[in-house]
Design an enzyme around this catalytic site. Structure first.
Site, PDB file in Angstrom:
ATOM      1  N   ASP A  35       0.847  -1.191   0.000  1.00  0.00           N
ATOM      2  CA  ASP A  35       0.000   0.000   0.000  1.00  0.00           C
ATOM      3  C   ASP A  35       0.883   1.242   0.000  1.00  0.00           C
ATOM      4  N   LYS A  36       0.490   2.214  -0.814  1.00  0.00           N
ATOM      5  CA  LYS A  36       1.256   3.467  -0.905  1.00  0.00           C
ATOM      6  C   LYS A  36       0.940   4.407   0.259  1.00  0.00           C
ATOM      7  N   ALA A  84      -5.775  -1.977  -4.648  1.00  0.00           N
ATOM      8  CA  ALA A  84      -5.275  -0.601  -4.601  1.00  0.00           C
ATOM      9  C   ALA A  84      -5.883   0.215  -5.728  1.00  0.00           C
ATOM     10  N   GLU A  86      -7.557   4.529  -6.626  1.00  0.00           N
ATOM     11  CA  GLU A  86      -8.257   5.748  -6.225  1.00  0.00           C
ATOM     12  C   GLU A  86      -9.734   5.379  -6.350  1.00  0.00           C
ATOM     13  N   SER A  87     -10.500   5.602  -5.262  1.00  0.00           N
ATOM     14  CA  SER A  87     -11.838   4.992  -5.224  1.00  0.00           C
ATOM     15  C   SER A  87     -13.012   5.968  -5.153  1.00  0.00           C
ATOM     16  N   THR A 132     -15.662  -2.786  -9.836  1.00  0.00           N
ATOM     17  CA  THR A 132     -16.884  -2.145  -9.353  1.00  0.00           C
ATOM     18  C   THR A 132     -18.049  -2.331 -10.321  1.00  0.00           C
ATOM     19  N   GLU A 134     -19.797   0.074 -11.147  1.00  0.00           N
ATOM     20  CA  GLU A 134     -19.946   1.351 -11.855  1.00  0.00           C
ATOM     21  C   GLU A 134     -19.495   1.270 -13.315  1.00  0.00           C
ATOM     22  N   TYR A 158     -13.656   7.952 -12.654  1.00  0.00           N
ATOM     23  CA  TYR A 158     -13.372   6.776 -11.808  1.00  0.00           C
ATOM     24  C   TYR A 158     -13.799   5.495 -12.523  1.00  0.00           C
ATOM     25  N   LYS A 162     -11.572   2.286 -13.958  1.00  0.00           N
ATOM     26  CA  LYS A 162     -11.759   0.901 -13.513  1.00  0.00           C
ATOM     27  C   LYS A 162     -12.100   0.003 -14.709  1.00  0.00           C
ATOM     28  N   ARG A 289     -24.038  15.682  -8.196  1.00  0.00           N
ATOM     29  CA  ARG A 289     -22.735  15.237  -8.718  1.00  0.00           C
ATOM     30  C   ARG A 289     -22.801  15.249 -10.246  1.00  0.00           C
ATOM     31  N   HIS A 292     -23.989  12.052 -12.458  1.00  0.00           N
ATOM     32  CA  HIS A 292     -24.418  11.150 -11.371  1.00  0.00           C
ATOM     33  C   HIS A 292     -25.275   9.995 -11.902  1.00  0.00           C
TER      34      HIS A 292
HETATM   35  P1  NAD Z   1     -10.007   2.967  -0.415  1.00  0.00           P
HETATM   36  O1  NAD Z   1      -9.896   4.273  -1.112  1.00  0.00           O
HETATM   37  O2  NAD Z   1     -10.568   2.897   0.948  1.00  0.00           O
HETATM   38  O3  NAD Z   1      -8.549   2.283  -0.339  1.00  0.00           O
HETATM   39  C1  NAD Z   1      -7.673   2.286  -1.421  1.00  0.00           C
HETATM   40  C2  NAD Z   1      -6.296   1.856  -0.894  1.00  0.00           C
HETATM   41  O4  NAD Z   1      -5.388   1.816  -2.008  1.00  0.00           O
HETATM   42  C3  NAD Z   1      -5.700   2.837   0.128  1.00  0.00           C
HETATM   43  O5  NAD Z   1      -5.153   2.131   1.216  1.00  0.00           O
HETATM   44  C4  NAD Z   1      -4.598   3.556  -0.658  1.00  0.00           C
HETATM   45  O6  NAD Z   1      -3.513   3.981   0.142  1.00  0.00           O
HETATM   46  C5  NAD Z   1      -4.179   2.472  -1.641  1.00  0.00           C
HETATM   47  N1  NAD Z   1      -3.564   3.028  -2.853  1.00  0.00           N
HETATM   48  C6  NAD Z   1      -4.056   4.020  -3.627  1.00  0.00           C
HETATM   49  N2  NAD Z   1      -3.196   4.269  -4.648  1.00  0.00           N
HETATM   50  C7  NAD Z   1      -2.171   3.382  -4.513  1.00  0.00           C
HETATM   51  C8  NAD Z   1      -0.983   3.133  -5.253  1.00  0.00           C
HETATM   52  N3  NAD Z   1      -0.682   3.864  -6.347  1.00  0.00           N
HETATM   53  N4  NAD Z   1      -0.165   2.149  -4.853  1.00  0.00           N
HETATM   54  C9  NAD Z   1      -0.442   1.410  -3.743  1.00  0.00           C
HETATM   55  N5  NAD Z   1      -1.535   1.625  -2.991  1.00  0.00           N
HETATM   56  C10 NAD Z   1      -2.397   2.600  -3.366  1.00  0.00           C
HETATM   57  O7  NAD Z   1     -10.784   2.021  -1.423  1.00  0.00           O
HETATM   58  P2  NAD Z   1     -11.881   0.897  -1.129  1.00  0.00           P
HETATM   59  O8  NAD Z   1     -13.205   1.532  -1.028  1.00  0.00           O
HETATM   60  O9  NAD Z   1     -11.391   0.015  -0.078  1.00  0.00           O
HETATM   61  O10 NAD Z   1     -11.836   0.120  -2.529  1.00  0.00           O
HETATM   62  C11 NAD Z   1     -10.889  -0.914  -2.753  1.00  0.00           C
HETATM   63  C12 NAD Z   1     -11.074  -1.470  -4.154  1.00  0.00           C
HETATM   64  O11 NAD Z   1     -12.392  -1.986  -4.286  1.00  0.00           O
HETATM   65  C13 NAD Z   1     -10.911  -0.436  -5.260  1.00  0.00           C
HETATM   66  O12 NAD Z   1     -10.256  -1.060  -6.327  1.00  0.00           O
HETATM   67  C14 NAD Z   1     -12.339  -0.064  -5.633  1.00  0.00           C
HETATM   68  O13 NAD Z   1     -12.396   0.330  -6.979  1.00  0.00           O
HETATM   69  C15 NAD Z   1     -13.050  -1.378  -5.401  1.00  0.00           C
HETATM   70  N6  NAD Z   1     -14.470  -1.279  -5.046  1.00  0.00           N
HETATM   71  C16 NAD Z   1     -14.880  -0.485  -4.016  1.00  0.00           C
HETATM   72  C17 NAD Z   1     -16.226  -0.476  -3.638  1.00  0.00           C
HETATM   73  C18 NAD Z   1     -16.728   0.371  -2.473  1.00  0.00           C
HETATM   74  O14 NAD Z   1     -17.934   0.448  -2.270  1.00  0.00           O
HETATM   75  N7  NAD Z   1     -15.872   0.998  -1.707  1.00  0.00           N
HETATM   76  C19 NAD Z   1     -17.155  -1.252  -4.354  1.00  0.00           C
HETATM   77  C20 NAD Z   1     -16.697  -2.040  -5.418  1.00  0.00           C
HETATM   78  C21 NAD Z   1     -15.353  -2.048  -5.745  1.00  0.00           C
HETATM   79  O1  DAU Z   2     -20.869   1.064  -6.653  1.00  0.00           O
HETATM   80  C1  DAU Z   2     -19.590   0.798  -6.167  1.00  0.00           C
HETATM   81  C2  DAU Z   2     -18.880   2.094  -5.862  1.00  0.00           C
HETATM   82  O2  DAU Z   2     -19.456   2.603  -4.672  1.00  0.00           O
HETATM   83  C3  DAU Z   2     -17.368   1.939  -5.691  1.00  0.00           C
HETATM   84  O3  DAU Z   2     -16.809   1.492  -6.904  1.00  0.00           O
HETATM   85  C4  DAU Z   2     -16.733   3.268  -5.267  1.00  0.00           C
HETATM   86  O4  DAU Z   2     -15.355   3.087  -5.026  1.00  0.00           O
HETATM   87  C5  DAU Z   2     -17.413   3.739  -4.008  1.00  0.00           C
HETATM   88  O5  DAU Z   2     -16.905   5.006  -3.638  1.00  0.00           O
HETATM   89  C6  DAU Z   2     -18.934   3.819  -4.198  1.00  0.00           C
HETATM   90  O6  DAU Z   2     -19.256   4.881  -5.130  1.00  0.00           O
HETATM   91  P1  DAU Z   2     -20.507   5.857  -4.897  1.00  0.00           P
HETATM   92  O7  DAU Z   2     -20.278   7.084  -5.665  1.00  0.00           O
HETATM   93  O8  DAU Z   2     -21.781   5.135  -5.121  1.00  0.00           O
HETATM   94  O9  DAU Z   2     -20.361   6.112  -3.301  1.00  0.00           O
HETATM   95  P2  DAU Z   2     -20.530   7.428  -2.416  1.00  0.00           P
HETATM   96  O10 DAU Z   2     -20.506   6.990  -0.984  1.00  0.00           O
HETATM   97  O11 DAU Z   2     -19.595   8.498  -2.830  1.00  0.00           O
HETATM   98  O12 DAU Z   2     -22.006   7.904  -2.765  1.00  0.00           O
HETATM   99  C7  DAU Z   2     -23.135   7.074  -2.569  1.00  0.00           C
HETATM  100  C8  DAU Z   2     -24.354   7.825  -3.101  1.00  0.00           C
HETATM  101  O13 DAU Z   2     -24.616   8.942  -2.237  1.00  0.00           O
HETATM  102  C9  DAU Z   2     -24.161   8.400  -4.484  1.00  0.00           C
HETATM  103  O14 DAU Z   2     -25.383   8.333  -5.189  1.00  0.00           O
HETATM  104  C10 DAU Z   2     -23.788   9.868  -4.234  1.00  0.00           C
HETATM  105  C11 DAU Z   2     -24.535  10.180  -2.963  1.00  0.00           C
HETATM  106  N1  DAU Z   2     -23.878  11.159  -2.062  1.00  0.00           N
HETATM  107  C12 DAU Z   2     -22.569  10.933  -1.713  1.00  0.00           C
HETATM  108  C13 DAU Z   2     -21.923  11.798  -0.864  1.00  0.00           C
HETATM  109  C14 DAU Z   2     -20.473  11.560  -0.484  1.00  0.00           C
HETATM  110  C15 DAU Z   2     -24.584  12.232  -1.539  1.00  0.00           C
HETATM  111  O15 DAU Z   2     -25.774  12.402  -1.828  1.00  0.00           O
HETATM  112  N2  DAU Z   2     -23.941  13.084  -0.689  1.00  0.00           N
HETATM  113  C16 DAU Z   2     -22.639  12.923  -0.326  1.00  0.00           C
HETATM  114  O16 DAU Z   2     -22.100  13.746   0.437  1.00  0.00           O
END
Ligand code: NAD
Ligand code: DAU
Length: 352
Positions: A35-36, A84, A86-87, A132, A134, A158, A162, A289, A292
């Protein structure tokens, strides 16, 4: 059986749950967390397992080819679970370049390093890419669900990044025969999520009596899955999934944002000893957004039918556990929301 496995992004939200599950469940495996430590990476997420003998942390960038190849060769790595990235969608709208770098070039760098390290001997190897829902674009308000055959149609920087990384993973399977799997999961929720995402952001804002910025009319729909259920699915697919395949992961659990927000408010108010629903006055409708996506919803029946996976938690139970966790771990939250993040938060949410 002994195995040496890399988990990238293990200090992030989902990655930390995957690392914990593997470290605890497989004492014979050595887990290398690469992890970075960007703003989203937080070693406090792994405090409880950091001293385990089968856990190693390596601070490195997945875009650094020599370091990735070195780690793979020196440690005889046979499995890579790549999280890893940007999410956060809102950040990708402000800074798409960073998303292309980490999500596209980072994935390609890891693939190419694995190809060199494994030198065409792919028996017992696995490159597992976490993606994802998305990438599939947006659904309307009907009963359609994303299946593994839904055409890619990403809209945000994003999801475009992906989608591109998913294509590279499949290209390495088809071109070089690298055993790989891609899974596309819906929205995760649970402990250790960075408080830029809807659920932890809102719990923290309710606690402090701050505005709750609802994008647009709050009518967008997301499909929510408890993060530990995602980690269990990753474990199952990593061990039993078919190389070259794609699996969708989701909770069959769709919520309109505004309805979900009201559940979070009620639960948080109750656990804080306030009158349930009192914090609804904090709801503040803000500019939508850009781009959106209206609705995401995953059909996870392939995973259920082929590998027998289903979510273990009912949503009500998961939300209660989640809100309780954030309220019980205020120091974890406060350590993040002080300092640098505070400035970002001001720019992002207060100057709309
Ligand atoms: P997060 O942003 O919480 O964590 C991302 C991690 O990756 C962090 O620890 C960060 O330091 C590390 N990272 C970022 N850039 C890096 C680099 N260049 N080298 C090494 N490490 C790096 O993300 P998350 O929500 O845990 O998501 C993890 C994965 O799952 C992502 O690939 C995301 O696309 C996918 N995903 C997330 C969700 C969700 O709802 N959060 C849903 C579906 C898929
Ligand atoms: O669907 C999977 C994805 O879910 C992952 O791939 C992404 O990494 C993860 O961040 C998440 O994306 P979303 O954009 O759906 O999540 P977020 O929590 O940012 O937003 C959820 C919903 O809520 C979305 O419709 C935007 C809305 N929202 C979000 C924020 C942060 C608001 O209305 N207000 C807010 O302040």
């Amino acid at each position: 059986m002994r195995r040496n496995i890399i988990v990238t992004g293990g200090a992030g939200f989902i990655g930390s749950h995957v690392v914990r599950l593997f470290v605890e469940k497989y004492p014979d495996y050595t887990i290398y967390n690469i992890d970075k430590l960007t703003y989203a990476g937080n070693l406090a997420n792994l405090k409880d397992i950091e001293d385990r003998p089968n856990y190693r942390f390596v601070k490195a960038d997945v875009c650094d080819f020599d370091t990735m190849l070195g780690i793979m060769r020196d440690n005889d790595i046979d499995g890579i679970i790549h999280l890893a990235a940007e999410s956060h969608v809102d950040r990708s709208i402000k800074d798409p370049f960073t998303f292309a770098r980490t999500n596209v070039m980072g994935t390609l760098t890891l693939l190419e390093a694995a190809r060199r390290a494994w030198e065409g001997r792919y028996e017992g190897k696995m490159f597992y890419h976490i993606s994802t829902d998305e990438v599939y674009g947006a659904l309307g308000f009907d009963s359609t669900l994303f299946t593994e055959n839904t055409r890619y149609d990403p809209h945000s920087p994003y999801s475009a990044s992906k989608a591109s990384s998913d294509h590279f993973v499949r290209a390495f399977h088809d071109t070089y025969g690298m055993p790989s799997i891609v899974t596309n999961c819906s929205n995760n929720y649970g402990p250790y999520q960075f408080p830029e995402k809807l659920i932890p952001l809102f719990i923290n804002n309710i606690r402090h009596g701050r505005p709750l910025p609802v994008y647009g009319k709050g009518e967008n729909v997301r499909d929510w899955l408890y993060v530990e259920d995602h980690a269990r699915a990753i474990d199952l697919i990593f061990h039993k999934g078919k190389a070259g395949d794609t699996y969708n992961i989701g909770g069959f659990n769709e919520w309109k944002n505004i309805d979900l927000i009201k559940v979070i408010i009620k639960t948080t108010d109750r656990l804080l000893g306030r009158m349930e629903g009192e914090s609804e006055r904090l709801i503040s409708y803000v500019k939508d957004r850009a781009g959106h996506d209206l609705r995401y919803a995953i059909d996870a029946s392939k995973l259920r039918d082929e590998l027998g996976w289903k979510p273990s938690l009912q949503f009500e139970e998961g939300i209660e556990k989640t809100v309780r966790w954030y309220l019980d771990n205020q120091q974890w939250m406060d350590n993040i929301t002080s300092g640098e993040y505070e400035k970002y938060y001001e720019d992002m949410y207060c100057k709309r």
